[in-house]
Design a protein around this motif. Structure first.
Motif, PDB file in Angstrom:
ATOM      1  N   GLN A  95       0.830  -1.208   0.000  1.00 35.62           N
ATOM      2  CA  GLN A  95       0.000   0.000   0.000  1.00 35.62           C
ATOM      3  C   GLN A  95       0.865   1.258   0.000  1.00 35.62           C
ATOM      4  OE1 GLN A  95      -3.514   0.026  -0.301  1.00 35.62           O
ATOM      5  NE2 GLN A  95      -2.915   2.127  -0.860  1.00 35.62           N
ATOM      6  N   PHE A  96       1.972   1.223   0.696  1.00 37.37           N
ATOM      7  CA  PHE A  96       2.945   2.320   0.718  1.00 37.37           C
ATOM      8  C   PHE A  96       3.432   2.623  -0.703  1.00 37.37           C
ATOM      9  CE2 PHE A  96       7.252   3.704   2.696  1.00 37.37           C
ATOM     10  CZ  PHE A  96       6.756   4.916   3.145  1.00 37.37           C
ATOM     11  N   VAL A  97       3.699   1.559  -1.458  1.00 32.34           N
ATOM     12  CA  VAL A  97       4.098   1.712  -2.869  1.00 32.34           C
ATOM     13  C   VAL A  97       2.953   2.316  -3.673  1.00 32.34           C
ATOM     14  CG1 VAL A  97       4.710   0.448  -4.972  1.00 32.34           C
ATOM     15  CG2 VAL A  97       5.813  -0.132  -2.796  1.00 32.34           C
ATOM     16  N   PHE A  98       1.738   1.795  -3.503  1.00 29.57           N
ATOM     17  CA  PHE A  98       0.580   2.336  -4.232  1.00 29.57           C
ATOM     18  C   PHE A  98       0.422   3.830  -3.968  1.00 29.57           C
ATOM     19  CE2 PHE A  98      -2.088  -1.876  -4.243  1.00 29.57           C
ATOM     20  CZ  PHE A  98      -1.177  -2.446  -5.121  1.00 29.57           C
ATOM     21  N   ASP A  99       0.559   4.223  -2.712  1.00 30.19           N
ATOM     22  CA  ASP A  99       0.389   5.635  -2.355  1.00 30.19           C
ATOM     23  C   ASP A  99       1.439   6.511  -3.027  1.00 30.19           C
ATOM     24  OD1 ASP A  99      -1.744   4.794  -0.784  1.00 30.19           O
ATOM     25  OD2 ASP A  99      -0.627   4.947   1.103  1.00 30.19           O
ATOM     26  N   ALA A 120       2.952 -15.122  -1.312  1.00 30.25           N
ATOM     27  CA  ALA A 120       3.018 -13.923  -2.154  1.00 30.25           C
ATOM     28  C   ALA A 120       1.757 -13.795  -3.002  1.00 30.25           C
ATOM     29  CB  ALA A 120       4.258 -13.966  -3.048  1.00 30.25           C
ATOM     30  N   ARG A 121       1.323 -14.894  -3.580  1.00 29.29           N
ATOM     31  CA  ARG A 121       0.109 -14.830  -4.408  1.00 29.29           C
ATOM     32  C   ARG A 121      -1.093 -14.399  -3.589  1.00 29.29           C
ATOM     33  NH1 ARG A 121      -0.439 -20.046  -7.937  1.00 29.29           N
ATOM     34  NH2 ARG A 121      -2.299 -18.898  -8.493  1.00 29.29           N
ATOM     35  N   GLY A 126      -5.050 -10.386  -2.727  1.00 31.33           N
ATOM     36  CA  GLY A 126      -5.854  -9.678  -1.746  1.00 31.33           C
ATOM     37  C   GLY A 126      -6.136  -8.232  -2.121  1.00 31.33           C
ATOM     38  N   PHE A 127      -5.378  -7.692  -3.064  1.00 35.26           N
ATOM     39  CA  PHE A 127      -5.606  -6.319  -3.514  1.00 35.26           C
ATOM     40  C   PHE A 127      -6.640  -6.242  -4.636  1.00 35.26           C
ATOM     41  CE2 PHE A 127      -1.611  -5.697  -1.272  1.00 35.26           C
ATOM     42  CZ  PHE A 127      -1.857  -4.500  -0.628  1.00 35.26           C
ATOM     43  N   ARG A 128      -7.108  -7.379  -5.100  1.00 33.47           N
ATOM     44  CA  ARG A 128      -8.179  -7.460  -6.103  1.00 33.47           C
ATOM     45  C   ARG A 128      -7.824  -6.776  -7.421  1.00 33.47           C
ATOM     46  NH1 ARG A 128      -9.879 -10.858  -2.871  1.00 33.47           N
ATOM     47  NH2 ARG A 128     -11.459 -10.482  -1.327  1.00 33.47           N
TER      48      ARG A 128
END
Length: 141
Positions: A95-99, A120-121, A126-128
């Protein structure tokens, strides 16, 4: 993620934060010369999860600029210390990367993992987001 864990982006001025790393966070011991080379490139992102002064998680990404399409990000590696797994740290680092990618106008992030890496999968699924099958070649010499 545990409340007493914070996330930080590492640059050359913060490289000393990698002096204490929980076992299993990285694949190998950190080489100071390689770390300096990595951090010298602004297209290389290194984020960490810190518990006090102990690095308990990390994520590494590479920004890819193209002449013919939008900039994209390759999520190269993510790791969590052996005793720190299954606490939401890896998810928080993704999520830090996404932000950061959102803040920098990057619209696509891609990554790969082995078919049998179920942890990992599970994290990524889980992020859909959409999964694509791909063929990967490794060139060694």
């Amino acid at each position: 993620m545990p409340r007493n864990v914070e996330r930080r982006w590492i640059d050359r001025s913060h490289a000393q934060l990698l002096d204490r790393v929980a076992p299993g966070t990285f694949d190998h011991a950190i080489d100071p010369v390689q770390l300096d080379t990595y951090l010298a490139s602004p297209g290389n992102w290194l984020g960490v999860a810190l518990h006090g002064d102990l690095v308990v998680g990390m994520v590494m990404c590479v920004v890819h600029h193209h002449p013919d399409k939008p900039t994209e990000l390759f999520l190269d590696e993510i790791g969590t210390g052996d005793d720190w797994r299954r606490q939401g740290i890896a998810r928080s680092l993704v999520q830090f990367v996404f932000d950061r990618a959102d803040a920098e106008g990057i619209e696509e992030i891609w990554l790969g993992t082995e078919p049998d890496n179920l942890a990992a999968r599970g994290l990524y699924e889980g992020f859909r987001h959409e999964r694509e099958d791909a063929v990967i070649y490794f060139f060694d010499w």
